[in-house]
Design a protein around this motif. Structure first.
Motif: not given
Length: 290
Positions: A25-35, A37-41
Motif C-alpha cells: 500500500a505504501a507504493t500506491a499514489p495519493d490520488s488513489d486514496a478512498m477509491r 483504483s487503490l485495490i486495482g493497484h
C-alpha cells in the motif's frame, strides 16, 4: 484453551498480513486514496496477494476461536499480532531485534495479561436476537461515517489513525457477526441455518469494508499511526460488542485501574513496535564489517 490457541494463530496470520499489505500500500499514489483504483493497484502486487492469503487463513482460525470462546476473550488476544510478526520477521531476516523492540514486545505481552486478568471476561450467549442488531448496526454506521468524514478532511498520519480506528470498528463488527453466524451451525439443521442467516453475508460485507478501510489507513501514513488504533480499537470495540450484544461480563469498579494500566502498556508497546523497520515491511540495515 482451543479458542486461545486459534486466537493466537489468527494474530500471527493477521500481523504478517498487515506487514505485507503495508509494504504494498505504501507504493500506491495519493490520488488513489478512498477509491477502488487503490485495490486495482494492489492486485498487481504479489506481496499484497500474499497478505490476502494470510487474511483468509486468519479468517478460518478466527471462526474456530469465536465458535469456542467469548468474543471479549478472543478479540483482545489479537493485540499480540504485531509482536509475533516481528519475532517471525527477525528470524526470517536473520537479524536481531534491538533492545527497544524487545521492550515493546514485553509491554504488549504484559499489558495483555494484565488486561485479561483484570477484566476476566465471562459468560454470555452464543447468538444474538435479530432485533438487538438494529441499534448496534445504526450506532456502528454513524460512528464509521463520522470517522471517515473527519479522516477525509485530514492528511498523512492523522488520516491513517482515524481510518485505522474505522477499520478496527469494522473488524470488530465482522467478528461479532461471524460469531453469531457460526453459532447457528449447532443443531440438526445447523448447516442450513448457517447459510441462510443474514449474519453470514453481513460478515462478508463488513469484512470487505474493513479490508478497504485498512488499505487506505496503511496508504495514508505510517504504521506507527495506524497500528495502535487498529490493535486497541479492535480489542476495545469487540469487548463492547461482547457485553452489549452477547451479554458477556467484565470486571469494573477498582478493576478499571489495572485495566487502564494495561491499555497504556499495550499502546506504548504498539507504538514502539510499529517503529521497527521490520514492521514497515523492510529489512533492518545489516551491520558493517569491522
Amino acid at each position: 484453551m482451543i479458542s486461545v490457541l486459534f486466537a493466537v494463530l489468527t494474530a500471527i496470520s493477521n500481523g504478517s498480513a498487515s506487514v505485507l499489505q503495508r509494504r504494498a500500500a505504501a507504493t500506491a499514489p495519493d490520488s488513489d486514496a478512498m477509491r477502488l483504483s487503490l485495490i486495482g493497484h494492489l492486485l498487481r502486487k504479489p506481496v499484497w496477494l500474499a497478505g490476502i492469503g494470510l487474511v483468509m487463513v486468519a479468517a478460518v482460525c478466527q471462526a474456530v476461536a469465536l465458535a469456542t470462546g467469548p468474543i471479549a476473550v478472543v478479540q483482545p488476544i489479537f493485540v499480540i499480532e504485531l509482536p509475533m510478526t516481528l519475532l517471525i520477521a527477525s528470524y526470517a531476516f536473520h537479524s536481531r531485534l534491538p533492545r527497544a523492540t524487545w521492550y515493546g514486545v514485553a509491554a504488549v505481552t504484559v499489558g495483555l495479561a494484565v488486561g485479561l486478568g483484570s477484566a476476566a471476561p465471562t459468560g454470555g450467549s452464543e447468538t444474538v436476537e435479530d432485533l438487538s442488531w438494529i441499534p448496534a448496526l445504526i450506532v456502528t454506521g454513524l460512528f464509521e461515517a463520522l470517522l471517515i468524514a473527519v479522516a477525509l478532511r485530514t492528511r498523512k498520519n492523522t488520516r491513517a489513525a482515524l481510518l485505522g480506528l474505522a477499520a478496527a470498528c469494522a473488524y470488530a463488527l465482522t467478528a461479532a457477526l461471524l460469531k453469531d453466524a457460526v453459532a447457528r451451525l449447532e443443531g440438526g439443521s445447523g448447516v442450513t441455518a448457517f447459510f441462510s442467516s443474514w449474519q453470514l453475508y453481513a460478515t462478508a460485507v463488513a469484512g470487505i469494508g474493513a479490508l478497504f478501510l485498512l488499505q487506505n489507513a496503511l496508504q495514508a501514513g505510517s504504521l506507527v499511526a495506524s497500528q495502535p488504533m487498529l490493535t486497541l480499537g479492535d480489542a476495545l470495540i469487540s469487548i463492547t460488542y461482547g457485553v452489549t450484544l452477547f451479554g458477556e461480563s467484565v470486571r469494573t469498579g477498582w478493576w478499571l485501574l489495572p485495566e487502564l494500566i494495561a491499555i497504556a502498556l499495550i499502546t506504548a508497546g504498539c507504538i514502539e513496535l510499529a517503529r521497527s523497520p521490520l514492521a514497515s515491511g523492510t529489512s533492518p540495515p545489516k551491520p558493517r564489517a569491522r
